[in-house]
Design an enzyme around this catalytic site. Structure first.
Site: not given
Length: 509
Positions: A96, A171, A195
Site C-alpha cells: 500500500k 482506503s 481500510s
C-alpha cells in the site's frame, strides 16, 4: 539544521501568544536561559543517527501506463527481489502506498505528497523481502488514507475488477483490486477504520486487520497511533495466515504501538476445516441497516459453519451501534492532532522517527493545502474546531468509552470464540462520475465503517472473507472478529468457511 539563538522580542511574542505574563526584565533572563538550552539542540544535530539498513538492491521503478493499469490500482511499479529462499519465495507482493519502500516514490494517494521518495524501508517491507517475497509495486490508496470509498485517490478512483462500473473500496483500494485481478499474490494493506476489510469485502478477497500492535507500523504514514494497523490482504485464507507469520512480531522498540511481549503464533499450522467445539456469535446489531441481500448472504454463511461442528448462536451487543460514534472523535480530533500538528509523529511516544518523512509532511501540508481532498478538508476543519473549542473534551471522553466498548466485546468473547457480522452494510457502489457534486463526494464514504471502525478503537483482530455474491455478482464480505492476540482462531474459522464456500454445492442465499 542549524538552531538559531532566540531574541528577547521572540520570547515576548511567544509569551503573548500563549497568554503567559512576561515582563521586560524577566524576558531578558528567560532569553539567556533558552539560548543555553539551545546548545543541546545544536549538539543533537551533530550526533550520527543509526538508520535502518536497506538490505536489497532496487531501482525506483516507473509509473504504469494506462494499458498496464486498467483498474487504476497501481501507483508505481517496481521490481525488488528479496532473499533467495523463504516462506514467500515466488510470491508477488504489492505494498500500500502509505508504506515506505526505499527509492520508490510514496504519494499516499495525495498530491500533497507527490514527489516524495523515502530513503528507508518500512519494517514490514524488510520482513517481506527477508522471507523471499518479490515486491512488484506500490498499490494506490485513498487520499492520505482518509476515506473508505476508493474514489479520493488524487490520480483516479480505483475500479473494482469484479465490475469496473463499481468502486473497489478504500482506503487500501489498490491492494484489493490487484489481488482480485490476479496481478499480485499478496499485499500489505493499512487499516484505520476498515481500510483493509472494506475493499476486501467489495472485491471478494481476504483482508485481516490484526490485533493492535501485532504487526509493526514502523515506516508507514500515521493517522493516529491508537488506531493505526498494517495487515495482510490475499486471495485466500491460507496465504493470509502465511503473510501474517512473516509480518507479525516485535520491532525492537521502533513502534510505540507495540508492547514488548507481542504474542505471535504459527498461524498456518493451526488452520483446520474442523470447527468442532467452536462457539460462534452472530451479532444482531451488526445487521442493522444492512441491504436485505447482504444480510441474507452473511446469515446463510454463518449458519453453514454448523455443518463443520460449530455452535452458531445469535447474540445481542447493545453498545455495538455506538462503537462508530465512539470511534469518530478519535479519527477526527486525533487525526487532526497527529497529521496536522504533529506531522505524523506524535510527541510523548517512544519509537523511530523518519526525519525525511516528518520534514516533507510538515512542509507540504502548509505549502499545498489546496491539494487536500474534500473529505480530508472536512475532517481537518472539524478536528481543529473541536480541539480548540472544546479543548479535547470529546476526544478524551471517547478514549474513556473505548474501555467500555472493549469490555462489552470481551464479555461476548468469554463465551464465544469469534463474533460474526457483515463487513459492510452494502455492496460496492457505482463509480462517482467526474461531474458529481461536492455533497456526493463528501458523503460517498460516510458510514462505511459502522461495523469495522469499532474494532480499530478496541484493537480486536478482525477479518473479512467473501461470504458469497448478490445479484449482479457483487461480493459480500463476512467479518470475523476474535480475542486479542488470538488471530489464529479468526483465521481458523475463515479457513473452514472458505472450504464450505468453495464446494460446488454452496449457494450464497
Amino acid at each position: 539544521m542549524a538552531v538559531r539563538p532566540i531574541s528577547k522580542d521572540i520570547v515576548l511574542s511567544k509569551a503573548k501568544s500563549l497568554n503567559i505574563p512576561c515582563y521586560e526584565q524577566e524576558a531578558e533572563k528567560i532569553t539567556e536561559c533558552i539560548n543555553v538550552i539551545l546548545r543541546s539542540y545544536e549538539r543533537l544535530d551533530e550526533i550520527v543517527e543509526v538508520v535502518p539498513e536497506v538490505k536489497y538492491g532496487r531501482t525506483c521503478g516507473h509509473r504504469p501506463t494506462t494499458d498496464q493499469n486498467p483498474y487504476n490500482a497501481w501507483y508505481y511499479k517496481c521490481d525488488i527481489k528479496g532473499a533467495a529462499t523463504g516462506k514467500l519465495s515466488g510470491k508477488r507482493v504489492g505494498i500500500k502506498d502509505n508504506t515506505a519502500v526505499a527509492g520508490v516514490p510514496m504519494m499516499n494517494g495525495s498530491k500533497i505528497m507527490e514527489g516524495y521518495v523515502p530513503e528507508f524501508d518500512a519494517t514490514v517491507v524488510t520482513r517481506v523481502l527477508d522471507a523471499g517475497g518479490h515486491i512488484v509495486g506500490k498499490a494506490a490508496c485513498d487520499d492520505m488514507c482518509f476515506d473508505a470509498g476508493g474514489f479520493t485517490n488524487s490520480i483516479a478512483p480505483v475500479l473494482n475488477p469484479v465490475d469496473k462500473r463499481h468502486l473497489a473500496g478504500g482506503s487500501s483500494s489498490g491492494c484489493a483490486a490487484l489481488l482480485a485481478a490476479g496481478e499480485v499474490d499478496l499485499a500489505v494493506g493499512g487499516d484505520q477504520g476498515g481500510s483493509i476489510r472494506i475493499p476486501a469485502a467489495w472485491c471478494g478477497v481476504v483482508g485481516l486487520k490484526p490485533t493492535y500492535g501485532l504487526v509493526p507500523y514502523t515506516g508507514a504514514m500515521a493517522m493516529l497511533p491508537c488506531i493505526d494497523h498494517l495487515g495482510p490482504m490475499t486471495r485466500n485464507v491460507s496465504d493470509c495466515a502465511l503473510l501474517l507469520e512473516v509480518l507479525a512480531g516485535y520491532d525492537d522498540g521502533r513502534d510505540p504501538r507495540q508492547i514488548q511481549d507481542v504474542s505471535t503464533q504459527d498461524y498456518t499450522a493451526i488452520l483446520s476445516k474442523d470447527l468442532t467445539g467452536m462457539r460462534i456469535a452472530v451479532v444482531e446489531e451488526g445487521f442493522h441497516g444492512a441491504q436485505q441481500e447482504v444480510e441474507q448472504v452473511v446469515r446463510n454463511a454463518a449458519l453453514k459453519l454448523k455443518d463443520l461442528g460449530a455452535v452458531v448462536e445469535s447474540v445481542r451487543v447493545p453498545i455495538h451501534p455506538d462503537g462508530f460514534h465512539i470511534f469518530t472523535p478519535l479519527t477526527m480530533e486525533g487525526a487532526y492532532q497527529t497529521m496536522m500538528k504533529d506531522h505524523g509523529f506524535p510527541a510523548g511516544l517512544r519509537g523511530t522517527r523518519f526525519l525525511s518523512l516528518l520534514d516533507e509532511v510538515a512542509h507540504r501540508q502548509t505549502s499545498r493545502p489546496f491539494n487536500f481532498s474534500e473529505p480530508l478538508r472536512l475532517a481537518m476543519i472539524l478536528g481543529k474546531h473541536l480541539m480548540t473549542t472544546y479543548k479535547g473534551r470529546f476526544y478524551a471522553r471517547a478514549q474513556n468509552l473505548v474501555r467500555l466498548l472493549t469490555a462489552e466485546y470481551n464479555k461476548v468473547l468469554e463465551s464465544y470464540d469469534v463474533m460474526i457480522m457483515p463487513t459492510t452494510l452494502k455492496t460496492a457502489p457505482n463509480v462517482l462520475l467526474q461531474d458529481s457534486s461536492v455533497a456526493e463526494r463528501l458523503t460517498a464514504g460516510s458510514g462505511l465503517g459502522r461495523n469495522t471502525a469499532p474494532f480499530n478503537a478496541t484493537g480486536h483482530p478482525s477479518l473479512s472473507v467473501n461470504a458469497g455474491h448478490v445479484g449482479g455478482g457483487l461480493p459480500v464480505g463476512m467479518m470475523i472478529t476474535g480475542r486479542h492476540f488470538d488471530d489464529a482462531t479468526v483465521l481458523h474459522v475463515a479457513y473452514a468457511f472458505e472450504h464450505i464456500r468453495d464446494n460446488p454445492t454452496f449457494t450464497s442465499i
